[in-house]
Design a protein around this motif. Structure first.
Motif, PDB file in Angstrom:
ATOM      1  N   MET A  35       0.805  -1.222   0.000  1.00 28.89           N
ATOM      2  CA  MET A  35       0.000   0.000   0.000  1.00 28.89           C
ATOM      3  C   MET A  35       0.837   1.271   0.000  1.00 28.89           C
ATOM      4  SD  MET A  35      -3.056  -1.031  -0.198  1.00 28.89           S
ATOM      5  CE  MET A  35      -4.002   0.415   0.218  1.00 28.89           C
ATOM      6  N   ASP A  36       2.120   1.160  -0.290  1.00 33.42           N
ATOM      7  CA  ASP A  36       2.995   2.336  -0.359  1.00 33.42           C
ATOM      8  C   ASP A  36       3.043   3.102   0.965  1.00 33.42           C
ATOM      9  OD1 ASP A  36       3.325   5.412  -2.232  1.00 33.42           O
ATOM     10  OD2 ASP A  36       4.810   3.813  -1.953  1.00 33.42           O
ATOM     11  N   HIS A  37       2.986   2.379   2.075  1.00 34.30           N
ATOM     12  CA  HIS A  37       3.011   3.014   3.393  1.00 34.30           C
ATOM     13  C   HIS A  37       4.408   3.488   3.750  1.00 34.30           C
ATOM     14  CE1 HIS A  37      -0.768   0.605   4.788  1.00 34.30           C
ATOM     15  NE2 HIS A  37      -1.044   1.533   3.896  1.00 34.30           N
ATOM     16  N   GLU A  38       4.467   4.661   4.393  1.00 32.59           N
ATOM     17  CA  GLU A  38       5.760   5.173   4.827  1.00 32.59           C
ATOM     18  C   GLU A  38       6.272   4.423   6.059  1.00 32.59           C
ATOM     19  OE1 GLU A  38       3.558   8.335   2.678  1.00 32.59           O
ATOM     20  OE2 GLU A  38       3.062   7.170   4.459  1.00 32.59           O
ATOM     21  N   ASN A  39       5.404   4.235   7.034  1.00 33.38           N
ATOM     22  CA  ASN A  39       5.821   3.713   8.337  1.00 33.38           C
ATOM     23  C   ASN A  39       5.664   2.200   8.417  1.00 33.38           C
ATOM     24  OD1 ASN A  39       4.125   6.544   9.729  1.00 33.38           O
ATOM     25  ND2 ASN A  39       6.288   6.372   9.273  1.00 33.38           N
ATOM     26  N   ALA A  52       3.940  -4.572  11.190  1.00 28.40           N
ATOM     27  CA  ALA A  52       2.802  -3.694  10.944  1.00 28.40           C
ATOM     28  C   ALA A  52       3.233  -2.560  10.028  1.00 28.40           C
ATOM     29  CB  ALA A  52       2.256  -3.137  12.256  1.00 28.40           C
ATOM     30  N   SER A  53       2.273  -1.992   9.338  1.00 29.29           N
ATOM     31  CA  SER A  53       2.561  -0.812   8.527  1.00 29.29           C
ATOM     32  C   SER A  53       1.397   0.153   8.607  1.00 29.29           C
ATOM     33  CB  SER A  53       2.836  -1.192   7.070  1.00 29.29           C
ATOM     34  OG  SER A  53       1.640  -1.521   6.383  1.00 29.29           O
ATOM     35  N   ARG A  54       1.665   1.399   8.232  1.00 30.29           N
ATOM     36  CA  ARG A  54       0.621   2.403   8.242  1.00 30.29           C
ATOM     37  C   ARG A  54       1.016   3.561   7.332  1.00 30.29           C
ATOM     38  NH1 ARG A  54      -0.065   6.191  13.130  1.00 30.29           N
ATOM     39  NH2 ARG A  54      -0.088   7.702  11.448  1.00 30.29           N
ATOM     40  N   PRO A  55       0.030   4.164   6.701  1.00 27.54           N
ATOM     41  CA  PRO A  55       0.306   5.413   5.996  1.00 27.54           C
ATOM     42  C   PRO A  55       0.247   6.550   7.005  1.00 27.54           C
ATOM     43  CG  PRO A  55      -1.978   4.816   5.710  1.00 27.54           C
ATOM     44  CD  PRO A  55      -1.365   3.752   6.584  1.00 27.54           C
TER      45      PRO A  55
END
Lengths: 111, 114
Positions: A27-31, A92-95
């Motif tokens: 999802m192209d998440h930064e974090n 885990a990831s997040r935008p």
């Protein structure tokens, strides 16, 4: 839907081995983040990354390192595995400005 | 030291009743709060997020945040057996680079009795 994929659900390694745990998000998440979860201790943050080539120590970084050469992939490295690193590892990831979503986890046993 | 405290339970609630889960946190720098549900052997699943004081409702779930009291709660209305799980409360801080990662409580084990 957010998809965070961890390369292995179960992994068995020997003490002293160098172990790589891989995490990929689409999802192209930064974090991105690595946690471990142990009975009675809960989830604890190992390392995290704000973006490519960036890494920050979490609460329990000792014995671990990380690599983020591409935005979608965040690798956790156990430099020399020890039995006290037997655990469930969660990526885990997040935008920006959105909650974290977790992968299915890797249950790692060090013998 | 960032800490998030939860009663480990088990918390037993009859089916159809309201389940009330509570959480306190020590670090006033924490800005965002989350409730995750975790079934045995599975990874945490986001249930609710809350960023400002007050209540936030989503279906049968209501999250409440009181930053002055450093208190977060989750209410589950019309509890169902499928709500039986461990509920994790987490707080998040931010720095110049972005989100600094979640600090989790150890979770409350909820049992919904049919």
């Amino acid at each position: 839907d957010v998809k965070v994929t961890q390369s292995s659900r179960y992994l068995v390694k020997r003490t002293g081995e160098k172990v790589f745990l891989e995490c990929v998000q689409d999802m192209d998440h930064e974090n991105m983040f690595w946690y471990r979860q142990d009975p009675g201790l809960g989830l604890r943050l190992i390392y995290f990354s704000y973006d490519v080539k960036m890494k920050e120590k979490g609460d329990i970084p000792e014995g671990y390192s990380v690599s983020r050469e591409k935005k979608e992939r965040f690798s956790l490295i156990l430099e020399s595995a020890s039995t006290n690193q037997t655990s469930m590892y969660l990526c885990a990831s997040r935008p920006s400005n959105q909650p974290q979503h977790f992968g299915d986890g890797t249950r790692l046993s060090i013998l | 030291q960032k800490e998030v405290e939860q009663n480990s339970g088990p918390l037993s609630v009859p089916e159809g009743a309201i389940a009330s889960l509570n959480c306190t946190y020590s670090d006033r720098g924490s800005q965002s709060f989350f409730w995750y549900r975790q079934y045995s052997g599975k990874s945490p699943e986001l249930i609710m997020s809350i960023y400002s004081n007050g209540d936030k409702e989503d279906g049968r779930f209501t999250a409440q945040l009181n930053k002055a009291s450093q208190y977060v709660s989750l209410l589950i209305r019309d509890s169902q057996p499928s709500d039986s799980a461990t509920y994790l409360c987490a707080g998040e801080m931010y720095s110049g680079g972005g989100a600094d990662g979640l600090t989790f409580g150890k979770g409350t084990h909820l049992i919904i009795q049919p």
